[in-house]
Design an enzyme around this catalytic site. Structure first.
Site, PDB file in Angstrom:
ATOM      1  N   THR A  64       1.125  -1.298   0.066  1.00  0.00           N
ATOM      2  CA  THR A  64      -0.091  -0.349   0.391  1.00  0.00           C
ATOM      3  C   THR A  64       0.968   1.358  -0.116  1.00  0.00           C
ATOM      4  OG1 THR A  64      -0.064  -0.151   2.571  1.00  0.00           O
ATOM      5  CG2 THR A  64      -2.313  -1.202   1.190  1.00  0.00           C
TER       6      THR A  64
ATOM      7  N   THR B 169       1.323   4.146   1.809  1.00  0.00           N
ATOM      8  CA  THR B 169       2.141   4.465   2.735  1.00  0.00           C
ATOM      9  C   THR B 169       3.355   3.647   3.631  1.00  0.00           C
ATOM     10  OG1 THR B 169       0.741   6.180   3.020  1.00  0.00           O
ATOM     11  CG2 THR B 169       2.070   5.849   4.882  1.00  0.00           C
ATOM     12  N   CYS B 170       3.031   2.720   3.947  1.00  0.00           N
ATOM     13  CA  CYS B 170       3.308   1.163   3.840  1.00  0.00           C
ATOM     14  C   CYS B 170       4.585   1.014   3.570  1.00  0.00           C
ATOM     15  CB  CYS B 170       2.749   0.219   3.926  1.00  0.00           C
ATOM     16  SG  CYS B 170       0.928   1.059   5.431  1.00  0.00           S
ATOM     17  N   SER B 171       4.343   1.140   1.354  1.00  0.00           N
ATOM     18  CA  SER B 171       5.814   0.727   1.037  1.00  0.00           C
ATOM     19  C   SER B 171       6.497   2.397   0.212  1.00  0.00           C
ATOM     20  CB  SER B 171       4.982   0.667  -0.437  1.00  0.00           C
ATOM     21  OG  SER B 171       4.349  -0.776  -0.215  1.00  0.00           O
TER      22      SER B 171
END
Length: 161
Positions: A46, A48-50
């Site tokens: 996703t 922000t996560c990546s």
């Protein structure tokens, strides 16, 4: 109710991904006898996560290791997704990705969120914690939609030095 500072982390079965290998582990054993940072993301791959959350810990992994800390990344994804994400993000050996496919650990922590409105189902809230020998010493939970207190830089600052 979510886990609080001073409480022990729950002991559940989880899949741990390290250096491309998937192994079944117990969270109690992962945290026993060590100082560790656990951060959780709503989902592998996703935005922000990546783009921010995991990359920050990859970039600063040596700084955590220099402090004698284990580092774990938790997501409510299956082990194969987490394995592919680790490879795509060039996660160094020793930084474990924890696949909580059924959200057992996440629910036991009381840090789940309902992502159904986004087609994601049950997920982990974005957070980071510091534990010593399986006991929570710091807990930083993000407000919905924010990324301020759980990133690598924020945790390094919170840990001092």
């Amino acid at each position: 109710m979510s886990i609080q500072i001073g409480q022990p982390l729950p002991d559940t079965e989880i899949k741990a991904i390290d250096d491309g290998r998937i192994e079944t582990a117990r969270t109690g054993a992962l945290f026993a006898g060590r100082k560790a940072v656990l951060f959780a993301v709503p989902g592998a791959f996703t935005p922000t996560c990546s783009e921010k959350h995991l990359p920050g810990y990859v970039q600063h992994y040596d700084a955590f290791r220099a402090r004698g800390l284990a580092v774990y990344c938790l997501a409510v994804n299956d082990a194969y997704v987490m394995q592919a994400w680790a490879a795509a993000q060039n996660v160094p050996s020793g930084l474990l990705l924890l696949a909580d496919g059924n959200a057992d650990f996440t629910r036991a922590l009381g840090l789940e969120r309902d992502g159904s409105a986004y087609g994601m189902g049950l997920r982990a809230r974005r957070f980071a914690l510091y534990a010593e020998d399986g006991v929570v010493r710091q807990l930083h939970v993000e407000a919905p939609g924010e990324f301020r207190v759980s990133g690598a830089e924020a945790m390094l600052a919170a840990l001092g030095g």
